[in-house]
Design a protein around this motif. Structure first.
Motif, short mmCIF file in Angstrom:
data_model
loop_
_atom_site.label_atom_id
_atom_site.label_comp_id
_atom_site.label_asym_id
_atom_site.label_seq_id
_atom_site.Cartn_x
_atom_site.Cartn_y
_atom_site.Cartn_z
N HIS A 184 0.85 -1.33 -0.02
CA HIS A 184 -0.10 -0.06 -0.01
C HIS A 184 0.91 1.26 0.01
N PRO A 187 -1.66 -0.83 -4.78
CA PRO A 187 -2.88 -1.39 -5.33
C PRO A 187 -3.97 -0.23 -5.36
N SER A 191 -6.17 1.24 -8.27
CA SER A 191 -7.60 1.19 -8.12
C SER A 191 -8.45 2.66 -8.35
N PRO A 239 -5.10 -4.00 -0.55
CA PRO A 239 -5.83 -4.96 -0.06
C PRO A 239 -5.32 -5.81 0.82
N GLY A 241 -3.57 -9.05 2.28
CA GLY A 241 -2.28 -9.86 2.09
C GLY A 241 -1.45 -9.15 1.24
N SER A 242 -1.55 -7.55 1.47
CA SER A 242 -0.33 -6.73 0.75
C SER A 242 0.88 -6.94 1.48
N LYS A 358 -11.44 -4.37 -8.59
CA LYS A 358 -10.06 -4.49 -9.26
C LYS A 358 -9.13 -4.53 -8.04
N TYR A 359 -8.10 -5.15 -8.41
CA TYR A 359 -6.91 -5.15 -7.43
C TYR A 359 -7.17 -5.46 -5.80
N GLY A 360 -8.00 -6.56 -5.96
CA GLY A 360 -8.33 -6.76 -4.40
C GLY A 360 -9.56 -6.50 -3.76
N THR A 362 -12.83 -6.56 -3.71
CA THR A 362 -13.94 -7.29 -4.35
C THR A 362 -15.26 -7.06 -3.51
N TYR A 365 -14.73 -7.73 0.19
CA TYR A 365 -13.81 -6.73 0.87
C TYR A 365 -14.66 -5.71 1.13
N SER A 369 -15.08 -6.54 4.95
CA SER A 369 -13.92 -6.24 5.61
C SER A 369 -13.86 -4.55 6.00
#
Length: 491
Positions: A184, A187, A191, A239, A241-242, A358-360, A362, A365, A369
Protein backbone atom coordinates in the motif's frame (compact mmCIF):
# COMPACT_ATOMS: atom_id res chain seq x y z
CA UNK A 1 29.13 7.03 -27.85
CA UNK A 2 27.47 3.61 -28.06
CA UNK A 3 25.35 2.87 -31.15
CA UNK A 4 21.60 3.17 -30.70
CA UNK A 5 20.15 -0.33 -30.94
CA UNK A 6 16.57 -1.15 -31.86
CA UNK A 7 15.87 -2.13 -28.25
CA UNK A 8 17.30 1.07 -26.78
CA UNK A 9 15.49 3.13 -29.40
CA UNK A 10 12.24 1.41 -28.46
CA UNK A 11 12.85 2.18 -24.79
CA UNK A 12 13.63 5.85 -25.50
CA UNK A 13 10.62 6.31 -27.78
CA UNK A 14 8.40 4.47 -25.32
CA UNK A 15 9.57 6.70 -22.50
CA UNK A 16 8.97 9.84 -24.53
CA UNK A 17 5.51 8.62 -25.53
CA UNK A 18 4.68 7.87 -21.91
CA UNK A 19 5.91 11.30 -20.80
CA UNK A 20 3.83 12.97 -23.49
CA UNK A 21 0.76 10.94 -22.56
CA UNK A 22 1.08 11.71 -18.87
CA UNK A 23 1.73 15.40 -19.55
CA UNK A 24 -1.36 15.59 -21.73
CA UNK A 25 -3.38 13.82 -19.04
CA UNK A 26 -2.18 16.27 -16.41
CA UNK A 27 -2.93 19.17 -18.70
CA UNK A 28 -6.42 17.79 -19.28
CA UNK A 29 -7.02 17.47 -15.54
CA UNK A 30 -5.59 20.83 -14.54
CA UNK A 31 -7.27 22.70 -17.36
CA UNK A 32 -10.68 21.51 -16.14
CA UNK A 33 -12.94 24.49 -15.57
CA UNK A 34 -14.45 25.01 -12.14
CA UNK A 35 -16.44 27.95 -10.92
CA UNK A 36 -14.83 30.68 -8.85
CA UNK A 37 -15.56 30.12 -5.18
CA UNK A 38 -13.42 32.65 -3.29
CA UNK A 39 -12.38 36.26 -3.64
CA UNK A 40 -8.74 36.92 -2.72
CA UNK A 41 -7.47 40.31 -1.63
CA UNK A 42 -3.70 40.01 -1.78
CA UNK A 43 -1.42 41.28 0.94
CA UNK A 44 -0.27 44.84 0.44
CA UNK A 45 2.40 46.87 2.17
CA UNK A 46 -0.02 48.16 4.78
CA UNK A 47 -0.91 46.43 8.05
CA UNK A 48 -4.44 45.13 8.63
CA UNK A 49 -6.56 45.67 11.73
CA UNK A 50 -9.55 43.45 12.47
CA UNK A 51 -11.89 45.41 14.72
CA UNK A 52 -14.78 44.55 16.99
CA UNK A 53 -14.29 40.81 17.46
CA UNK A 54 -14.52 38.22 20.18
CA UNK A 55 -11.57 35.86 20.05
CA UNK A 56 -11.31 32.13 20.57
CA UNK A 57 -7.55 31.91 20.91
CA UNK A 58 -7.27 28.19 20.15
CA UNK A 59 -6.72 27.08 23.73
CA UNK A 60 -9.12 28.75 26.20
CA UNK A 61 -12.84 28.12 26.45
CA UNK A 62 -13.78 31.71 27.25
CA UNK A 63 -13.85 34.21 24.41
CA UNK A 64 -11.80 37.39 24.74
CA UNK A 65 -13.40 40.66 23.57
CA UNK A 66 -10.66 42.46 21.65
CA UNK A 67 -10.95 45.96 20.27
CA UNK A 68 -8.65 44.91 17.46
CA UNK A 69 -6.16 42.38 16.12
CA UNK A 70 -3.32 43.77 14.02
CA UNK A 71 -1.61 41.80 11.23
CA UNK A 72 1.59 42.66 9.40
CA UNK A 73 3.18 40.41 6.77
CA UNK A 74 1.22 37.39 7.92
CA UNK A 75 2.07 37.79 11.62
CA UNK A 76 -0.15 38.95 14.50
CA UNK A 77 1.75 42.00 15.71
CA UNK A 78 -0.62 43.49 18.27
CA UNK A 79 -3.77 42.69 20.24
CA UNK A 80 -5.83 45.65 21.46
CA UNK A 81 -7.47 44.27 24.58
CA UNK A 82 -9.44 47.24 25.82
CA UNK A 83 -10.43 50.75 24.92
CA UNK A 84 -10.41 52.27 21.48
CA UNK A 85 -7.79 51.65 18.85
CA UNK A 86 -5.70 54.83 18.51
CA UNK A 87 -6.81 56.83 15.45
CA UNK A 88 -3.29 56.83 14.04
CA UNK A 89 -3.57 53.07 13.75
CA UNK A 90 -6.60 53.34 11.50
CA UNK A 91 -5.77 56.05 9.03
CA UNK A 92 -2.39 57.48 8.34
CA UNK A 93 0.53 57.35 6.04
CA UNK A 94 0.35 53.56 5.82
CA UNK A 95 -3.37 53.52 4.94
CA UNK A 96 -4.13 50.49 7.08
CA UNK A 97 -6.68 48.00 5.89
CA UNK A 98 -9.52 47.84 8.40
CA UNK A 99 -11.88 44.87 8.67
CA UNK A 100 -14.94 45.24 10.89
CA UNK A 101 -15.76 41.95 12.59
CA UNK A 102 -19.23 43.19 13.59
CA UNK A 103 -19.00 41.39 16.91
CA UNK A 104 -18.24 38.03 15.31
CA UNK A 105 -15.81 35.40 16.56
CA UNK A 106 -12.23 35.37 15.33
CA UNK A 107 -10.47 32.04 15.78
CA UNK A 108 -7.42 30.21 14.41
CA UNK A 109 -7.93 28.75 10.95
CA UNK A 110 -8.21 24.98 10.71
CA UNK A 111 -5.46 22.46 10.02
CA UNK A 112 -6.06 19.17 8.17
CA UNK A 113 -3.29 16.85 9.30
CA UNK A 114 -3.76 14.29 6.52
CA UNK A 115 -4.61 15.05 2.90
CA UNK A 116 -3.63 14.07 -0.65
CA UNK A 117 -4.08 16.57 -3.48
CA UNK A 118 -4.18 16.06 -7.20
CA UNK A 119 -5.65 12.56 -7.28
CA UNK A 120 -9.31 12.79 -6.27
CA UNK A 121 -12.67 13.22 -7.96
CA UNK A 122 -14.74 12.60 -4.84
CA UNK A 123 -16.57 9.87 -6.76
CA UNK A 124 -16.49 6.08 -6.31
CA UNK A 125 -13.70 4.54 -8.41
CA UNK A 126 -16.03 2.80 -10.87
CA UNK A 127 -17.52 6.17 -11.83
CA UNK A 128 -14.35 8.25 -12.10
CA UNK A 129 -12.16 9.25 -15.03
CA UNK A 130 -9.18 11.52 -15.52
CA UNK A 131 -11.43 14.39 -16.49
CA UNK A 132 -13.34 14.09 -13.20
CA UNK A 133 -10.28 14.75 -11.02
CA UNK A 134 -10.36 18.05 -9.18
CA UNK A 135 -7.86 20.61 -10.50
CA UNK A 136 -5.26 21.40 -7.86
CA UNK A 137 -6.18 25.08 -7.70
CA UNK A 138 -9.80 24.19 -7.03
CA UNK A 139 -8.79 21.85 -4.20
CA UNK A 140 -6.76 24.67 -2.67
CA UNK A 141 -9.64 27.12 -3.07
CA UNK A 142 -12.14 24.69 -1.53
CA UNK A 143 -9.92 24.19 1.49
CA UNK A 144 -9.61 27.94 1.95
CA UNK A 145 -13.36 28.37 1.47
CA UNK A 146 -13.95 26.01 4.40
CA UNK A 147 -11.48 27.89 6.60
CA UNK A 148 -8.68 25.32 6.36
CA UNK A 149 -5.43 27.17 5.71
CA UNK A 150 -2.80 24.59 6.70
CA UNK A 151 -2.47 21.04 5.44
CA UNK A 152 -0.18 18.09 6.04
CA UNK A 153 0.20 16.66 2.56
CA UNK A 154 0.87 12.97 3.09
CA UNK A 155 2.18 12.29 -0.42
CA UNK A 156 4.12 14.33 -2.98
CA UNK A 157 1.79 16.68 -4.85
CA UNK A 158 0.91 15.65 -8.40
CA UNK A 159 0.97 18.89 -10.35
CA UNK A 160 0.85 19.53 -14.05
CA UNK A 161 3.76 21.48 -15.56
CA UNK A 162 1.06 23.49 -17.32
CA UNK A 163 -0.78 24.56 -14.16
CA UNK A 164 -0.34 27.90 -12.44
CA UNK A 165 -1.14 28.00 -8.73
CA UNK A 166 -2.18 31.51 -7.73
CA UNK A 167 -2.80 30.94 -4.03
CA UNK A 168 -3.38 28.16 -1.57
CA UNK A 169 -3.02 26.93 1.99
CA UNK A 170 0.22 26.37 3.86
CA UNK A 171 1.40 22.88 2.89
CA UNK A 172 3.62 20.63 5.01
CA UNK A 173 4.56 17.94 2.52
CA UNK A 174 6.26 14.60 2.62
CA UNK A 175 8.80 13.18 0.24
CA UNK A 176 8.11 9.89 -1.49
CA UNK A 177 5.94 7.49 0.50
CA UNK A 178 8.09 4.63 1.77
CA UNK A 179 6.45 1.21 1.59
CA UNK A 180 7.17 -2.45 0.90
CA UNK A 181 7.54 -3.52 -2.73
CA UNK A 182 4.01 -3.63 -4.20
CA UNK A 183 2.61 -2.62 -0.81
CA UNK A 184 0.00 0.00 0.00
CA UNK A 185 -0.66 2.52 -1.52
CA UNK A 186 0.29 0.97 -4.87
CA UNK A 187 -2.80 -1.27 -5.32
CA UNK A 188 -5.05 1.58 -4.20
CA UNK A 189 -3.41 3.99 -6.63
CA UNK A 190 -4.02 1.52 -9.43
CA UNK A 191 -7.61 1.18 -8.26
CA UNK A 192 -8.53 4.80 -7.60
CA UNK A 193 -6.39 6.85 -9.99
CA UNK A 194 -7.23 6.52 -13.68
CA UNK A 195 -4.47 5.33 -16.02
CA UNK A 196 -2.01 6.82 -17.05
CA UNK A 197 -2.07 9.07 -13.99
CA UNK A 198 -1.71 6.01 -11.74
CA UNK A 199 1.47 4.93 -13.54
CA UNK A 200 3.04 8.34 -13.09
CA UNK A 201 1.85 8.62 -9.48
CA UNK A 202 3.45 5.33 -8.44
CA UNK A 203 6.77 6.24 -10.03
CA UNK A 204 6.95 9.73 -8.56
CA UNK A 205 5.18 9.31 -5.25
CA UNK A 206 6.44 6.00 -3.85
CA UNK A 207 9.79 4.52 -2.78
CA UNK A 208 9.40 0.74 -2.70
CA UNK A 209 11.64 -1.18 -0.32
CA UNK A 210 12.84 -4.50 -1.67
CA UNK A 211 12.40 -7.52 0.64
CA UNK A 212 16.14 -8.21 0.29
CA UNK A 213 17.08 -4.94 1.95
CA UNK A 214 16.90 -1.15 1.99
CA UNK A 215 18.47 0.80 -0.85
CA UNK A 216 20.09 3.41 1.39
CA UNK A 217 21.23 5.49 -1.57
CA UNK A 218 17.62 5.87 -2.72
CA UNK A 219 16.54 6.52 0.86
CA UNK A 220 19.19 9.19 1.41
CA UNK A 221 18.06 10.91 -1.80
CA UNK A 222 14.75 11.72 -0.10
CA UNK A 223 16.43 14.06 2.38
CA UNK A 224 17.00 16.91 -0.05
CA UNK A 225 15.53 19.63 2.15
CA UNK A 226 12.27 19.81 0.21
CA UNK A 227 10.12 17.64 2.47
CA UNK A 228 8.75 18.51 5.89
CA UNK A 229 8.50 14.90 7.07
CA UNK A 230 9.09 11.27 6.11
CA UNK A 231 6.04 9.08 5.46
CA UNK A 232 6.20 5.32 6.10
CA UNK A 233 3.35 2.92 5.29
CA UNK A 234 2.90 -0.45 7.04
CA UNK A 235 -0.37 -1.90 5.82
CA UNK A 236 -1.23 -5.47 4.90
CA UNK A 237 -4.96 -5.00 4.37
CA UNK A 238 -5.30 -2.55 1.45
CA UNK A 239 -6.02 -4.96 -0.10
CA UNK A 240 -5.82 -8.04 2.12
CA UNK A 241 -2.46 -9.77 1.93
CA UNK A 242 -0.51 -6.75 0.70
CA UNK A 243 3.23 -6.83 1.44
CA UNK A 244 4.37 -4.67 4.33
CA UNK A 245 7.61 -3.50 5.85
CA UNK A 246 9.17 -5.45 8.71
CA UNK A 247 9.65 -3.78 12.11
CA UNK A 248 13.42 -3.93 11.57
CA UNK A 249 13.23 -1.99 8.29
CA UNK A 250 10.85 0.54 9.82
CA UNK A 251 13.24 1.10 12.73
CA UNK A 252 16.16 1.68 10.34
CA UNK A 253 14.19 4.15 8.20
CA UNK A 254 13.07 6.08 11.28
CA UNK A 255 16.66 6.24 12.53
CA UNK A 256 17.99 7.53 9.20
CA UNK A 257 15.24 10.14 8.97
CA UNK A 258 15.92 11.37 12.48
CA UNK A 259 19.62 11.60 11.69
CA UNK A 260 18.63 14.08 8.99
CA UNK A 261 16.48 16.00 11.46
CA UNK A 262 13.25 15.00 9.76
CA UNK A 263 10.19 13.76 11.69
CA UNK A 264 8.57 10.48 10.69
CA UNK A 265 4.83 10.10 10.16
CA UNK A 266 3.67 6.48 10.05
CA UNK A 267 0.59 4.86 8.55
CA UNK A 268 0.13 1.55 10.39
CA UNK A 269 -3.00 -0.56 9.93
CA UNK A 270 -2.38 -3.19 12.60
CA UNK A 271 -2.02 -2.31 16.31
CA UNK A 272 1.18 -4.38 16.51
CA UNK A 273 2.76 -2.39 13.66
CA UNK A 274 1.65 0.87 15.26
CA UNK A 275 3.18 -0.27 18.56
CA UNK A 276 6.53 -1.12 16.98
CA UNK A 277 6.60 2.16 15.05
CA UNK A 278 5.94 4.24 18.17
CA UNK A 279 8.42 2.18 20.18
CA UNK A 280 11.07 2.92 17.53
CA UNK A 281 10.45 6.65 17.54
CA UNK A 282 7.63 7.42 15.09
CA UNK A 283 6.65 11.05 15.61
CA UNK A 284 3.01 10.81 14.44
CA UNK A 285 0.58 7.99 13.64
CA UNK A 286 -1.36 9.10 10.56
CA UNK A 287 -4.37 6.90 11.40
CA UNK A 288 -5.73 5.04 14.38
CA UNK A 289 -5.14 1.34 13.74
CA UNK A 290 -8.05 -0.32 11.93
CA UNK A 291 -6.88 -3.93 11.65
CA UNK A 292 -7.77 -4.75 15.24
CA UNK A 293 -8.13 -2.95 18.56
CA UNK A 294 -5.55 -1.17 20.72
CA UNK A 295 -4.78 -3.07 23.92
CA UNK A 296 -3.70 -1.58 27.25
CA UNK A 297 -0.04 -2.02 26.33
CA UNK A 298 -0.46 0.14 23.23
CA UNK A 299 -2.51 2.78 25.01
CA UNK A 300 0.07 3.03 27.80
CA UNK A 301 2.85 3.44 25.23
CA UNK A 302 0.94 6.26 23.51
CA UNK A 303 0.42 7.90 26.90
CA UNK A 304 4.09 7.56 27.75
CA UNK A 305 5.43 8.76 24.41
CA UNK A 306 2.70 11.38 23.81
CA UNK A 307 2.71 10.35 20.15
CA UNK A 308 -0.07 12.18 18.29
CA UNK A 309 -2.62 10.13 16.34
CA UNK A 310 -4.53 11.58 13.38
CA UNK A 311 -8.26 10.82 13.53
CA UNK A 312 -9.28 10.12 9.87
CA UNK A 313 -12.72 8.82 10.89
CA UNK A 314 -14.02 8.91 7.30
CA UNK A 315 -11.46 6.68 5.55
CA UNK A 316 -13.70 3.60 5.60
CA UNK A 317 -17.00 5.28 6.34
CA UNK A 318 -17.16 6.71 2.80
CA UNK A 319 -18.12 3.30 1.41
CA UNK A 320 -20.70 2.66 4.12
CA UNK A 321 -22.10 6.13 3.58
CA UNK A 322 -22.20 5.66 -0.18
CA UNK A 323 -24.04 2.35 0.06
CA UNK A 324 -26.62 3.44 2.63
CA UNK A 325 -26.80 7.19 1.83
CA UNK A 326 -26.49 7.78 5.55
CA UNK A 327 -25.27 10.03 7.13
CA UNK A 328 -26.48 12.41 4.44
CA UNK A 329 -24.29 14.77 2.43
CA UNK A 330 -23.80 18.01 4.37
CA UNK A 331 -24.74 21.37 2.83
CA UNK A 332 -21.07 22.46 2.81
CA UNK A 333 -20.00 19.25 1.08
CA UNK A 334 -22.65 19.71 -1.57
CA UNK A 335 -21.69 23.32 -2.20
CA UNK A 336 -18.03 22.42 -2.72
CA UNK A 337 -18.52 19.27 -4.81
CA UNK A 338 -17.77 19.43 -8.51
CA UNK A 339 -20.78 19.16 -10.83
CA UNK A 340 -21.83 15.54 -11.22
CA UNK A 341 -20.26 14.33 -7.97
CA UNK A 342 -23.45 14.56 -5.91
CA UNK A 343 -25.34 12.57 -8.53
CA UNK A 344 -22.59 9.93 -8.52
CA UNK A 345 -22.65 9.65 -4.72
CA UNK A 346 -26.43 9.42 -4.57
CA UNK A 347 -26.70 6.71 -7.26
CA UNK A 348 -27.25 3.06 -6.37
CA UNK A 349 -23.77 1.60 -5.81
CA UNK A 350 -24.79 -2.07 -5.88
CA UNK A 351 -23.86 -2.73 -9.49
CA UNK A 352 -20.66 -0.72 -9.26
CA UNK A 353 -19.46 -2.70 -6.24
CA UNK A 354 -20.37 -6.04 -7.79
CA UNK A 355 -18.64 -5.34 -11.10
CA UNK A 356 -15.57 -3.42 -9.95
CA UNK A 357 -13.36 -5.82 -8.00
CA UNK A 358 -10.01 -4.41 -9.17
CA UNK A 359 -6.78 -5.03 -7.26
CA UNK A 360 -8.45 -7.04 -4.49
CA UNK A 361 -11.33 -4.65 -3.84
CA UNK A 362 -13.91 -7.40 -4.21
CA UNK A 363 -17.56 -7.29 -3.09
CA UNK A 364 -16.58 -9.35 -0.04
CA UNK A 365 -13.85 -6.86 0.85
CA UNK A 366 -16.23 -3.93 0.44
CA UNK A 367 -19.17 -5.51 2.26
CA UNK A 368 -17.35 -7.30 5.09
CA UNK A 369 -13.78 -6.08 5.58
CA UNK A 370 -14.32 -2.34 5.20
CA UNK A 371 -17.15 -2.11 7.77
CA UNK A 372 -14.99 -4.06 10.24
CA UNK A 373 -12.06 -1.72 9.64
CA UNK A 374 -14.37 1.21 10.37
CA UNK A 375 -15.62 -0.38 13.59
CA UNK A 376 -12.07 -1.03 14.79
CA UNK A 377 -10.97 2.51 13.95
CA UNK A 378 -13.88 4.06 15.85
CA UNK A 379 -13.29 1.72 18.80
CA UNK A 380 -9.65 2.81 18.92
CA UNK A 381 -10.62 6.49 18.84
CA UNK A 382 -12.98 5.88 21.76
CA UNK A 383 -10.23 4.05 23.67
CA UNK A 384 -7.76 6.87 23.04
CA UNK A 385 -10.37 9.38 24.15
CA UNK A 386 -10.86 7.47 27.40
CA UNK A 387 -7.09 7.43 28.01
CA UNK A 388 -6.63 11.10 27.03
CA UNK A 389 -4.28 10.22 24.16
CA UNK A 390 -3.17 13.17 22.03
CA UNK A 391 -5.23 13.22 18.82
CA UNK A 392 -5.32 15.73 15.98
CA UNK A 393 -7.90 16.10 13.23
CA UNK A 394 -7.21 14.90 9.71
CA UNK A 395 -9.29 13.48 6.88
CA UNK A 396 -7.08 11.56 4.45
CA UNK A 397 -8.78 13.62 1.75
CA UNK A 398 -8.06 12.03 -1.60
CA UNK A 399 -9.93 8.81 -0.85
CA UNK A 400 -13.32 8.54 -2.60
CA UNK A 401 -16.36 10.23 -1.16
CA UNK A 402 -14.47 13.07 0.50
CA UNK A 403 -14.84 16.71 -0.51
CA UNK A 404 -11.93 19.18 -0.37
CA UNK A 405 -12.21 21.41 2.68
CA UNK A 406 -15.73 20.35 3.61
CA UNK A 407 -14.61 16.92 4.81
CA UNK A 408 -12.41 18.45 7.52
CA UNK A 409 -15.41 20.37 8.85
CA UNK A 410 -17.44 17.16 8.80
CA UNK A 411 -14.58 15.34 10.57
CA UNK A 412 -14.93 17.74 13.48
CA UNK A 413 -18.69 17.17 13.66
CA UNK A 414 -18.19 13.39 13.65
CA UNK A 415 -15.66 13.67 16.48
CA UNK A 416 -18.14 15.77 18.43
CA UNK A 417 -20.70 13.02 17.85
CA UNK A 418 -18.29 10.55 19.48
CA UNK A 419 -18.61 12.46 22.73
CA UNK A 420 -15.76 14.95 22.50
CA UNK A 421 -16.39 18.47 23.72
CA UNK A 422 -16.53 21.33 21.23
CA UNK A 423 -13.45 22.85 22.85
CA UNK A 424 -11.45 19.65 22.46
CA UNK A 425 -12.55 19.19 18.85
CA UNK A 426 -11.59 22.76 17.97
CA UNK A 427 -8.19 22.39 19.62
CA UNK A 428 -7.63 19.17 17.64
CA UNK A 429 -7.82 21.22 14.44
CA UNK A 430 -5.97 24.35 15.62
CA UNK A 431 -3.55 24.66 18.54
CA UNK A 432 -2.67 20.97 18.99
CA UNK A 433 -1.60 20.29 15.38
CA UNK A 434 -0.13 23.78 15.18
CA UNK A 435 2.29 22.98 17.99
CA UNK A 436 3.40 19.83 16.16
CA UNK A 437 3.95 21.59 12.84
CA UNK A 438 5.58 24.75 14.19
CA UNK A 439 7.27 23.69 17.44
CA UNK A 440 9.79 26.55 17.49
CA UNK A 441 7.65 29.42 16.20
CA UNK A 442 6.14 31.56 14.96
CA UNK A 443 3.27 29.65 16.52
CA UNK A 444 0.46 28.20 14.42
CA UNK A 445 -3.12 27.47 15.42
CA UNK A 446 -3.37 30.15 18.11
CA UNK A 447 -4.21 33.83 18.30
CA UNK A 448 -1.53 35.65 20.23
CA UNK A 449 1.08 38.28 19.54
CA UNK A 450 3.86 36.95 17.33
CA UNK A 451 1.83 33.99 16.03
CA UNK A 452 1.12 33.30 12.38
CA UNK A 453 -1.99 35.21 11.33
CA UNK A 454 -3.92 32.16 10.10
CA UNK A 455 -7.45 33.01 11.22
CA UNK A 456 -11.11 32.81 10.28
CA UNK A 457 -14.08 34.98 11.19
CA UNK A 458 -17.36 33.33 12.21
CA UNK A 459 -20.74 34.76 13.14
CA UNK A 460 -21.21 32.67 16.29
CA UNK A 461 -19.19 31.08 19.08
CA UNK A 462 -18.05 27.58 17.98
CA UNK A 463 -17.21 26.57 21.55
CA UNK A 464 -20.91 26.79 22.34
CA UNK A 465 -22.30 25.97 18.89
CA UNK A 466 -20.10 23.85 16.64
CA UNK A 467 -22.42 24.51 13.69
CA UNK A 468 -20.82 27.96 13.54
CA UNK A 469 -17.81 26.44 11.73
CA UNK A 470 -20.01 25.51 8.76
CA UNK A 471 -20.22 29.14 7.64
CA UNK A 472 -16.90 30.97 7.47
CA UNK A 473 -17.28 34.67 6.73
CA UNK A 474 -13.66 35.73 6.15
CA UNK A 475 -10.34 33.88 5.99
CA UNK A 476 -7.03 35.52 6.87
CA UNK A 477 -4.01 33.59 5.59
CA UNK A 478 -0.45 34.47 4.65
CA UNK A 479 -1.33 38.16 4.73
CA UNK A 480 -4.27 37.74 2.33
CA UNK A 481 -7.93 38.40 3.06
CA UNK A 482 -10.22 35.80 1.49
CA UNK A 483 -13.98 35.98 1.22
CA UNK A 484 -16.05 32.91 0.29
CA UNK A 485 -18.45 33.49 -2.59
CA UNK A 486 -22.03 32.30 -1.91
CA UNK A 487 -22.54 29.01 -3.74
CA UNK A 488 -25.56 27.03 -4.84
CA UNK A 489 -25.77 23.29 -4.24
CA UNK A 490 -23.86 21.17 -6.73
CA UNK A 491 -25.88 18.61 -8.65
Amino acid sequence: MMPLTRRSLTIVLGGLATLLLVSLALYWVNSGKTHEIIHVQKEGNSPTIIRNVRVFNGTDEALIPYAGVQIEHGIITKLYQSGKIPPENLAGQNSMRVVDGNGGVLMPAFIDFHAHFGMSSGRPPWDSSIRDLYPLQYEYDAYLYAGVTSIVHASPIVESPFSTIKHGPRVYKTGKIITAKDGHPIPMMKSLIPWPMSMMAIKNLVLQIDPKGIDFKALEALFDGKAHHTKIVIDGVIPLGSPKLSPEKVAKIIAVSHQHGQPVYVHAAAPSDAYNAVLNGADVLMHPAYQGRFDDKMLKLLEQKQTPVVTTVQIWEWMIRGKTKNPPITPLERRLMAPGTYKSLMADWTEGIENYGKYGFTPSYVNKSMPQFHEDLIANIRAMQAHNILMVAGTDYGVPGLTPGASLIRELHVLSGLGMSNLKVLKMATSLPGKILEPTGPELGVIKQGALAEMILLSDNPVENLDAIDHVKIIFTQGNIITPIPLANSE
